[in-house]
Scaffold this motif. Structure first.
Motif, mmCIF file in Angstrom:
data_model
loop_
_atom_site.group_PDB
_atom_site.id
_atom_site.type_symbol
_atom_site.label_atom_id
_atom_site.label_comp_id
_atom_site.label_asym_id
_atom_site.label_seq_id
_atom_site.Cartn_x
_atom_site.Cartn_y
_atom_site.Cartn_z
ATOM 1 N N THR A 85 0.807 -1.228 0.000
ATOM 2 C CA THR A 85 0.000 0.000 0.000
ATOM 3 C C THR A 85 0.834 1.270 0.000
ATOM 4 O O THR A 85 0.614 2.158 -0.853
ATOM 5 C CB THR A 85 -0.976 -0.012 1.188
ATOM 6 N N PRO A 86 1.790 1.467 0.925
ATOM 7 C CA PRO A 86 2.563 2.724 0.891
ATOM 8 C C PRO A 86 3.388 2.882 -0.382
ATOM 9 O O PRO A 86 3.588 4.003 -0.854
ATOM 10 C CB PRO A 86 3.463 2.619 2.131
ATOM 11 N N LEU A 87 3.858 1.764 -0.952
ATOM 12 C CA LEU A 87 4.620 1.851 -2.197
ATOM 13 C C LEU A 87 3.731 2.328 -3.345
ATOM 14 O O LEU A 87 4.131 3.178 -4.151
ATOM 15 C CB LEU A 87 5.221 0.483 -2.536
ATOM 16 N N LEU A 89 0.955 4.066 -3.063
ATOM 17 C CA LEU A 89 0.593 5.458 -2.809
ATOM 18 C C LEU A 89 1.749 6.395 -3.151
ATOM 19 O O LEU A 89 1.538 7.486 -3.706
ATOM 20 C CB LEU A 89 0.193 5.633 -1.343
ATOM 21 N N ALA A 90 2.982 5.989 -2.836
ATOM 22 C CA ALA A 90 4.147 6.835 -3.103
ATOM 23 C C ALA A 90 4.334 7.062 -4.597
ATOM 24 O O ALA A 90 4.738 8.154 -5.021
ATOM 25 C CB ALA A 90 5.403 6.200 -2.494
ATOM 26 N N PHE A 91 4.046 6.047 -5.396
ATOM 27 C CA PHE A 91 4.210 6.162 -6.850
ATOM 28 C C PHE A 91 2.902 6.533 -7.555
ATOM 29 O O PHE A 91 2.824 6.509 -8.780
ATOM 30 C CB PHE A 91 4.757 4.857 -7.427
ATOM 31 N N ARG A 92 1.876 6.855 -6.751
ATOM 32 C CA ARG A 92 0.584 7.298 -7.259
ATOM 33 C C ARG A 92 -0.033 6.296 -8.237
ATOM 34 O O ARG A 92 -0.565 6.670 -9.292
ATOM 35 C CB ARG A 92 0.722 8.681 -7.923
#
Length: 296
Positions: A85-87, A89-92
């Protein structure tokens, strides 16, 4: 030549899986008759539930071990999703497209045969238990992530769930099913593994990889996240031996073909998910010898 023994053992696992999947791939490419609708429906509604039931009722595990294996399965999928999930979100990158594919491994038509060839009947039973928990989540959380809602009717139409429930009741109560029941379910269940591998090959033959670089990157991420999640869960639960090996193998499997079907159904960039299925499956075949060395 003792140094060849590990290679021989790995080849005994990898080669049958590869050859049967390649047979399905080649069959599809040659445009030979293959009723995908019938075979897929039969595998999902008949042979796989029979395999689940017949494998689970033969297990000698107690209730605590059954819960441990189910918890390991759920833990691997949830942890992979939490790490992804954070990956994303970080790369949109859209969660509805990529999160199911990164969370749910192909524990059915690839994971079950691999565990069977690697660990025999015990491995098969444990792999089926892992797959049973996976199937429950894949038919609840999977479409919910893809569509933004839970399809309760779809869950209630999933025969594997009932096969698991009946098998668990049999195990916990010590009831002995009639011989004709076990013989019938075993016979039908024996169809499941080759049908799964043939269907995998046929499905891959019909996919096309688009956006190659991103598909390859996300495919590699599925394999890495799966392995790390499995490693964390077996350490957390203190799993050893065959159970540890099965959890690691199942957790590291490539993107499940069902993720492509959900993406297609809800129009969530199905070509991207197809590329992940294709790319991660190829990577899993390449990585399988090293993975088997680590768990066998």
């Amino acid at each position: 030549m003792d140094f060849l023994a590990p290679l021989s053992g790995i080849a005994a696992v990898v080669v049958p899986v590869f050859l049967i999947a390649a047979l399905g791939f080649g069959w599809k490419r040659a445009k030979l008759p293959y009723d995908s609708a019938f075979i897929t429906t039969f595998a999902i509604n008949v042979s796989t539930p029979c395999l689940v039931f017949s494998s689970l009722v033969r297990l000698t595990l107690g209730g605590e071990e059954l819960l441990t294996m189910a918890a390991a399965s759920v833990g691997c999928m949830l942890l992979a999703g939490l790490l992804a999930t954070p990956l994303l979100l970080a790369f949109r990158l859209p969660l509805r497209v990529y999160l199911p594919a990164l969370s749910f491994p192909n524990g059915g038509n690839m994971g079950i045969p691999v565990c069977l060839f690697a660990f025999g009947e015990t491995g098969l039973g444990l792999a089926v238990l892992f797959f049973a928990a996976l199937a429950v989540l894949q038919f609840t959380i999977g479409p919910a992530l893809a569509a933004g809602r839970t399809d309760v009717a779809q869950v209630l139409r999933t025969p594997v769930i009932y096969a698991v429930a009946v098998a668990v009741i049999v195990l916990l109560t010590g009831i002995q099913p009639p011989q004709w029941v076990t013989n019938t379910t075993t016979l039908l269940g024996n169809c499941a593994v080759p049908l799964m591998l043939l269907s995998l090959g046929v499905a891959l033959a019909g996919l096309r990889m688009q956006g190659i670089l991103r598909s390859l990157a996300m495919s590699a991420l599925r394999i890495v996240l799966g392995f790390l999640s499995g490693l964390a869960i077996v350490h957390l639960l203190g799993l050893q031996g065959t159970i540890r090996g099965v959890v690691l193998l199942q957790s590291t499997m490539p993107v499940a073909v069902f993720n492509y079907l959900w993406a297609l159904r809800y129009n969530n960039a199905p070509e991207e998910v197809a590329g992940m299925v294709l790319g991660s499956t190829a990577m899993a075949f390449l990585a399988l010898p090293l993975l088997l060395l680590a768990v066998m």
